[in-house]
Enzyme design. Sequence first.
Site, PDB file in Angstrom:
ATOM      1  N   ASP A  63      47.129  -9.458 -22.542  1.00 57.14           N
ATOM      2  CA  ASP A  63      46.619 -10.547 -23.370  1.00 57.14           C
ATOM      3  C   ASP A  63      45.947 -11.571 -22.456  1.00 57.14           C
ATOM      4  N   ALA A  86      36.426 -10.698 -24.360  1.00 60.19           N
ATOM      5  CA  ALA A  86      37.555 -10.629 -25.301  1.00 60.19           C
ATOM      6  C   ALA A  86      37.528 -11.839 -26.227  1.00 60.19           C
ATOM      7  N   THR A 137      27.941 -16.730 -28.304  1.00 56.17           N
ATOM      8  CA  THR A 137      27.185 -16.321 -29.489  1.00 56.17           C
ATOM      9  C   THR A 137      26.170 -17.384 -29.894  1.00 56.17           C
ATOM     10  N   ASP A 138      25.150 -16.958 -30.631  1.00 52.20           N
ATOM     11  CA  ASP A 138      24.178 -17.936 -31.150  1.00 52.20           C
ATOM     12  C   ASP A 138      24.784 -18.802 -32.251  1.00 52.20           C
ATOM     13  N   GLU A 139      25.927 -18.381 -32.815  1.00 55.12           N
ATOM     14  CA  GLU A 139      26.504 -19.116 -33.949  1.00 55.12           C
ATOM     15  C   GLU A 139      26.955 -20.523 -33.563  1.00 55.12           C
ATOM     16  N   TYR A 186      35.421 -19.449 -36.429  1.00 58.09           N
ATOM     17  CA  TYR A 186      35.030 -18.562 -35.318  1.00 58.09           C
ATOM     18  C   TYR A 186      34.072 -19.274 -34.377  1.00 58.09           C
ATOM     19  N   ALA A 188      33.387 -22.420 -34.121  1.00 58.89           N
ATOM     20  CA  ALA A 188      33.972 -23.633 -33.531  1.00 58.89           C
ATOM     21  C   ALA A 188      34.819 -23.263 -32.317  1.00 58.89           C
ATOM     22  N   LYS A 190      34.470 -20.494 -30.472  1.00 57.02           N
ATOM     23  CA  LYS A 190      33.572 -20.035 -29.397  1.00 57.02           C
ATOM     24  C   LYS A 190      32.920 -21.247 -28.727  1.00 57.02           C
ATOM     25  N   ASN A 215      23.045 -11.387 -33.265  1.00 60.83           N
ATOM     26  CA  ASN A 215      23.815 -10.261 -33.845  1.00 60.83           C
ATOM     27  C   ASN A 215      23.498  -8.944 -33.159  1.00 60.83           C
ATOM     28  N   TYR A 243      26.856 -10.792 -49.840  1.00 63.49           N
ATOM     29  CA  TYR A 243      27.301 -12.173 -50.042  1.00 63.49           C
ATOM     30  C   TYR A 243      26.150 -13.016 -50.596  1.00 63.49           C
ATOM     31  N   ASP A 316      29.710 -15.812 -52.300  1.00 70.76           N
ATOM     32  CA  ASP A 316      29.197 -16.044 -50.950  1.00 70.76           C
ATOM     33  C   ASP A 316      30.332 -16.351 -49.974  1.00 70.76           C
ATOM     34  N   TYR A 377      38.071  -7.675 -50.089  1.00 68.29           N
ATOM     35  CA  TYR A 377      37.031  -7.448 -51.095  1.00 68.29           C
ATOM     36  C   TYR A 377      37.515  -7.402 -52.540  1.00 68.29           C
TER      37      TYR A 377
HETATM   38  P1  NAD Z   1      35.123  -6.978 -30.965  1.00 67.57           P
HETATM   39  O1  NAD Z   1      35.912  -7.696 -31.993  1.00 67.57           O
HETATM   40  O2  NAD Z   1      34.520  -5.658 -31.302  1.00 67.57           O
HETATM   41  O3  NAD Z   1      36.020  -6.743 -29.662  1.00 67.57           O
HETATM   42  C1  NAD Z   1      36.860  -7.739 -29.151  1.00 67.57           C
HETATM   43  C2  NAD Z   1      37.762  -7.100 -28.110  1.00 67.57           C
HETATM   44  O4  NAD Z   1      38.597  -8.132 -27.555  1.00 67.57           O
HETATM   45  C3  NAD Z   1      38.700  -6.018 -28.668  1.00 67.57           C
HETATM   46  O5  NAD Z   1      38.703  -4.890 -27.825  1.00 67.57           O
HETATM   47  C4  NAD Z   1      40.062  -6.697 -28.677  1.00 67.57           C
HETATM   48  O6  NAD Z   1      41.142  -5.790 -28.506  1.00 67.57           O
HETATM   49  C5  NAD Z   1      39.931  -7.646 -27.494  1.00 67.57           C
HETATM   50  N1  NAD Z   1      40.845  -8.795 -27.602  1.00 67.57           N
HETATM   51  C6  NAD Z   1      41.030  -9.609 -28.675  1.00 67.57           C
HETATM   52  N2  NAD Z   1      41.965 -10.526 -28.393  1.00 67.57           N
HETATM   53  C7  NAD Z   1      42.376 -10.302 -27.119  1.00 67.57           C
HETATM   54  C8  NAD Z   1      43.319 -10.921 -26.265  1.00 67.57           C
HETATM   55  N3  NAD Z   1      44.048 -11.960 -26.658  1.00 67.57           N
HETATM   56  N4  NAD Z   1      43.464 -10.440 -24.997  1.00 67.57           N
HETATM   57  C9  NAD Z   1      42.735  -9.367 -24.570  1.00 67.57           C
HETATM   58  N5  NAD Z   1      41.843  -8.731 -25.353  1.00 67.57           N
HETATM   59  C10 NAD Z   1      41.672  -9.191 -26.609  1.00 67.57           C
HETATM   60  O7  NAD Z   1      34.028  -8.016 -30.475  1.00 67.57           O
HETATM   61  P2  NAD Z   1      32.475  -7.793 -30.134  1.00 67.57           P
HETATM   62  O8  NAD Z   1      31.698  -7.819 -31.374  1.00 67.57           O
HETATM   63  O9  NAD Z   1      32.352  -6.666 -29.191  1.00 67.57           O
HETATM   64  O10 NAD Z   1      32.190  -9.166 -29.352  1.00 67.57           O
HETATM   65  C11 NAD Z   1      32.500  -9.280 -27.971  1.00 67.57           C
HETATM   66  C12 NAD Z   1      32.134 -10.676 -27.500  1.00 67.57           C
HETATM   67  O11 NAD Z   1      30.748 -10.912 -27.716  1.00 67.57           O
HETATM   68  C13 NAD Z   1      32.878 -11.788 -28.239  1.00 67.57           C
HETATM   69  O12 NAD Z   1      33.196 -12.789 -27.317  1.00 67.57           O
HETATM   70  C14 NAD Z   1      31.858 -12.291 -29.261  1.00 67.57           C
HETATM   71  O13 NAD Z   1      32.076 -13.646 -29.556  1.00 67.57           O
HETATM   72  C15 NAD Z   1      30.567 -12.088 -28.506  1.00 67.57           C
HETATM   73  N6  NAD Z   1      29.371 -11.841 -29.338  1.00 67.57           N
HETATM   74  C16 NAD Z   1      29.383 -10.872 -30.296  1.00 67.57           C
HETATM   75  C17 NAD Z   1      28.215 -10.614 -31.015  1.00 67.57           C
HETATM   76  C18 NAD Z   1      28.166  -9.535 -32.068  1.00 67.57           C
HETATM   77  O14 NAD Z   1      27.149  -9.419 -32.757  1.00 67.57           O
HETATM   78  N7  NAD Z   1      29.171  -8.706 -32.225  1.00 67.57           N
HETATM   79  C19 NAD Z   1      27.054 -11.354 -30.767  1.00 67.57           C
HETATM   80  C20 NAD Z   1      27.099 -12.348 -29.769  1.00 67.57           C
HETATM   81  C21 NAD Z   1      28.255 -12.568 -29.060  1.00 67.57           C
HETATM   82  O1  DAU Z   2      25.222 -14.028 -34.427  1.00 69.89           O
HETATM   83  C1  DAU Z   2      26.172 -13.419 -33.607  1.00 69.89           C
HETATM   84  C2  DAU Z   2      27.416 -13.114 -34.408  1.00 69.89           C
HETATM   85  O2  DAU Z   2      27.090 -12.019 -35.259  1.00 69.89           O
HETATM   86  C3  DAU Z   2      28.623 -12.780 -33.551  1.00 69.89           C
HETATM   87  O3  DAU Z   2      28.959 -13.901 -32.785  1.00 69.89           O
HETATM   88  C4  DAU Z   2      29.815 -12.359 -34.421  1.00 69.89           C
HETATM   89  O4  DAU Z   2      30.886 -11.956 -33.606  1.00 69.89           O
HETATM   90  C5  DAU Z   2      29.375 -11.203 -35.284  1.00 69.89           C
HETATM   91  O5  DAU Z   2      30.421 -10.843 -36.155  1.00 69.89           O
HETATM   92  C6  DAU Z   2      28.126 -11.560 -36.096  1.00 69.89           C
HETATM   93  O6  DAU Z   2      28.427 -12.554 -37.105  1.00 69.89           O
HETATM   94  P1  DAU Z   2      27.837 -12.462 -38.597  1.00 69.89           P
HETATM   95  O7  DAU Z   2      28.727 -13.218 -39.479  1.00 69.89           O
HETATM   96  O8  DAU Z   2      26.388 -12.767 -38.615  1.00 69.89           O
HETATM   97  O9  DAU Z   2      27.976 -10.849 -38.828  1.00 69.89           O
HETATM   98  P2  DAU Z   2      28.491  -9.998 -40.079  1.00 69.89           P
HETATM   99  O10 DAU Z   2      28.203  -8.576 -39.758  1.00 69.89           O
HETATM  100  O11 DAU Z   2      29.858 -10.370 -40.502  1.00 69.89           O
HETATM  101  O12 DAU Z   2      27.493 -10.459 -41.244  1.00 69.89           O
HETATM  102  C7  DAU Z   2      26.088 -10.343 -41.132  1.00 69.89           C
HETATM  103  C8  DAU Z   2      25.470 -10.952 -42.374  1.00 69.89           C
HETATM  104  O13 DAU Z   2      25.779 -10.126 -43.499  1.00 69.89           O
HETATM  105  C9  DAU Z   2      26.007 -12.331 -42.711  1.00 69.89           C
HETATM  106  O14 DAU Z   2      24.955 -13.116 -43.262  1.00 69.89           O
HETATM  107  C10 DAU Z   2      27.063 -12.064 -43.781  1.00 69.89           C
HETATM  108  C11 DAU Z   2      26.520 -10.853 -44.499  1.00 69.89           C
HETATM  109  N1  DAU Z   2      27.536  -9.921 -45.043  1.00 69.89           N
HETATM  110  C12 DAU Z   2      28.503  -9.472 -44.209  1.00 69.89           C
HETATM  111  C13 DAU Z   2      29.474  -8.601 -44.654  1.00 69.89           C
HETATM  112  C14 DAU Z   2      30.568  -8.117 -43.725  1.00 69.89           C
HETATM  113  C15 DAU Z   2      27.474  -9.490 -46.362  1.00 69.89           C
HETATM  114  O15 DAU Z   2      26.548  -9.884 -47.119  1.00 69.89           O
HETATM  115  N2  DAU Z   2      28.432  -8.639 -46.814  1.00 69.89           N
HETATM  116  C16 DAU Z   2      29.438  -8.165 -46.020  1.00 69.89           C
HETATM  117  O16 DAU Z   2      30.292  -7.399 -46.501  1.00 69.89           O
END
Ligand code: NAD
Ligand code: DAU
Length: 380
Positions: A63, A86, A137-139, A186, A188, A190, A215, A243, A316, A377
């Site tokens: 962890d 992580a 993240t860009d969020e 989330y 906030a 990050k 994304n 949504y 939404d 859902y």
């Molecule tokens: P993910 O949820 O797929 O993976 C997260 C990983 O972190 C998992 O393997 C989980 O087991 C591990 N983890 C969680 N809590 C932990 C802890 N306490 N100790 C050790 N390991 C732990 O996430 P992802 O989508 O691959 O995102 C990875 C990183 O990139 C994150 O920091 C996320 O904020 C950032 N990010 C994601 C996206 C996206 O679109 N997915 C975009 C921009 C930035």
């Molecule tokens: O922008 C980077 C971020 O992108 C990362 O930091 C996050 O970790 C990653 O989860 C992602 O966030 P989003 O919220 O944008 O991704 P998500 O796939 O959850 O949703 C993408 C868009 O689709 C968002 O506008 C919400 C919408 N959505 C999502 C789901 C899961 C739906 O309309 N229906 C759904 O069931």
Amino acid sequence: MNFKRNIIITGGAGFIGSHVVRLFVRKYPEYHIINLDLLTYAGNLANLKDIENEPNYTFVKADICDFDTVYALMQEHKVDGIIHLAAESHVDRSIKDPFTFARTNVMGTLSLLQAAKLYWESLPEKFEGKRFYHISTDEVYGALELTHPEGIEPPFTTTASSSEHHLAYGKDFFYEDTPYNPHSPYSAAKASSDHFVRAFHDTYGMPTIVTNCSNNYGPYQFPEKLIPLFINNIRHRKPLPVYGKGENVRDWLYVEDHARAIDLIFHKGEVAETYNIGGFNEWKNIDIIKVLIATVDRLLGNEEGASLDLITYVTDRAGHDMRYAIDSSKLQRELGWEPSLQFEEGIEKTVRWYLDNEEWLENITSGDYERYYEEMYSKR
Ligand code: NAD
Ligand code: DAU
């Protein structure tokens, strides 16, 4: 074995982390890659089957919040670099359970920072040659509006960045100096972790870098996120929960392009800098969903449009950010990175991967996932 570098990658069993681990293990046999991951619901060692026996790869289940373990690992392996991915990463989960997000994303990052600081400061060379690279993240920048120049309906072609032309749904973009304005628990959490990373540079001189990416999509993404969830649901003829009106815009990047950017920035990025990573590739959710339907139907041999009836508009997401759009021209200009895949190509590869890897999906979509999915859902 004596390695040139010893690098901890946190979250390496997750979606993006597994691509980063794979790239580093394969590209740098002279580096020892230590994948530190707690294996939460999102972590899956099946994502790394192909490299698990490589001599320069070690997996440690731990962890990031466990300071003592992280510190001991750094000493044991003489770690000189950390690439920190992580996190709890799903916005919908953060709305239900913000505490877990604060714990992992904020306290976990702080625990890693403090372990790295104390270990590196104990060495004669201190921070020399060290690097703490935080993936964000860009969020954190908040949400942009859907706007467009007078008389032109979006999407329109813009030259707002160094990339020649791209489609955009507004005039504004997220830049590296855009003020933080997170809306979900989330983002906030990050944002808070990003501030801690920068504070460790400014206060202690820790050699940190932060990147903010848009994304990601591609293989091994947990099927709670839009693209894998919808591919899986189309295949099983389950409703596609859109949504709101499906008008929200996201900026999509193929995950391997993100991993390539991380490699470049880890090696060539300037300490204390921030780099935005994104593909200049904005899509309204509903348009992306139609592309997914068309692609899955074609690959499954269904009639064109056969799955359009699965589109189901649902309540939404609370606080749903309207538009994200990253300007990654700094990274393109200063380090020469650019995305390698066109979106159509990336989506085709991605859909094929999920259809060809049914077993991977089925292993995840049983047990806990079913319960999560039902809870998430059924009420919408
Ligand atoms: P993910 O949820 O797929 O993976 C997260 C990983 O972190 C998992 O393997 C989980 O087991 C591990 N983890 C969680 N809590 C932990 C802890 N306490 N100790 C050790 N390991 C732990 O996430 P992802 O989508 O691959 O995102 C990875 C990183 O990139 C994150 O920091 C996320 O904020 C950032 N990010 C994601 C996206 C996206 O679109 N997915 C975009 C921009 C930035
Ligand atoms: O922008 C980077 C971020 O992108 C990362 O930091 C996050 O970790 C990653 O989860 C992602 O966030 P989003 O919220 O944008 O991704 P998500 O796939 O959850 O949703 C993408 C868009 O689709 C968002 O506008 C919400 C919408 N959505 C999502 C789901 C899961 C739906 O309309 N229906 C759904 O069931």
